[in-house]
Design an enzyme around this catalytic site. Structure first.
Site, PDB file in Angstrom:
ATOM      1  N   HIS A 104      63.709 107.494  86.244  1.00  0.00           N
ATOM      2  CA  HIS A 104      63.833 108.786  86.933  1.00  0.00           C
ATOM      3  C   HIS A 104      63.721 108.565  88.432  1.00  0.00           C
ATOM      4  CE1 HIS A 104      63.699 111.384  83.422  1.00  0.00           C
ATOM      5  NE2 HIS A 104      62.757 110.600  82.928  1.00  0.00           N
ATOM      6  N   LYS A 122      56.450  78.671  80.635  1.00  0.00           N
ATOM      7  CA  LYS A 122      56.971  77.305  80.530  1.00  0.00           C
ATOM      8  C   LYS A 122      58.388  77.341  80.016  1.00  0.00           C
ATOM      9  CE  LYS A 122      55.273  76.136  75.891  1.00  0.00           C
ATOM     10  NZ  LYS A 122      54.557  75.141  75.108  1.00  0.00           N
TER      11      LYS A 122
END
Length: 192
Positions: A120, A189
């Site tokens: 919004h 990772k």
């Protein structure tokens, strides 16, 4: 988005051993096909999965599973949701598209995931509920695992082979073959 169609075994055998009966799945197939949904006869839609507003803007691939409580909602006539082959949409996952949400092949989306491609407006002087939505497409690659209670926000691209840890908020692109987590999510990772 790579389609691993040549695999001889459909993934996630534990899940696929406990699907609804084929009789009920056939009823669901024909019901949604009549509503204009693009889906394959092998698609499994649990009862209680809701395909809302503009069903003809929904495309679901072969051997894909959409579980109970899930909402797939193209919010307007120009929006779309597409899900590739052999993907799973977990219980009570909400996917709301104001422009485009694309999910690749062989994805696992856990329960209670929220994927929305719009925000919004927040300018002062006008109530937020009267401001226009700002929408940017979400593109999720193939072989992606999204953990439970994760939130995927507008404009995000998630690369092939990525893993999203449970409870993460994804507000920026996720590189292929990385494991990310947190609020907001950061790279943990590389997959090995």
């Amino acid at each position: 988005m790579e389609d691993l169609s040549n695999n001889k075994i459909l993934g996630n055998a534990q899940l696929r051993a406990h699907l609804p009966s084929s009789f009920f799945n056939k009823i669901n197939y024909f019901r949604h096909k009549l509503r204009g949904v693009s889906l394959d006869y092998s698609t499994v839609l649990f009862f209680g999965a809701k395909l809302l507003r503009y069903p003809s803007k929904i495309s679901i691939g072969k051997n894909t599973i959409v579980k109970s409580g899930s909402h797939l909602c193209p919010c307007n006539a120009s929006s779309s949701i597409s899900i590739g082959n052999r993907s799973t949409i977990g219980f009570s996952t909400f996917i709301y598209a104001s422009s485009q949400i694309s999910i690749g092949h062989d994805c696992m989306i856990a329960p209670f995931v929220y994927i929305v491609d719009s925000d919004h407006g927040i300018n002062l002087g006008t109530p937020m509920n009267l401001q226009k939505n700002i929408s940017r497409p979400i593109l999720i690659g193939s072989d992606v695992w999204i953990g439970a209670h994760s939130i995927i926000l507008s404009g995000v691209k998630i690369g092939d082979g990525a893993v999203i840890a449970a409870g993460s908020v994804i507000n920026q692109d996720v590189p292929a073959n990385t494991i990310v987590g947190g609020v907001p999510a950061k790279i943990i990772k590389e997959r090995s």
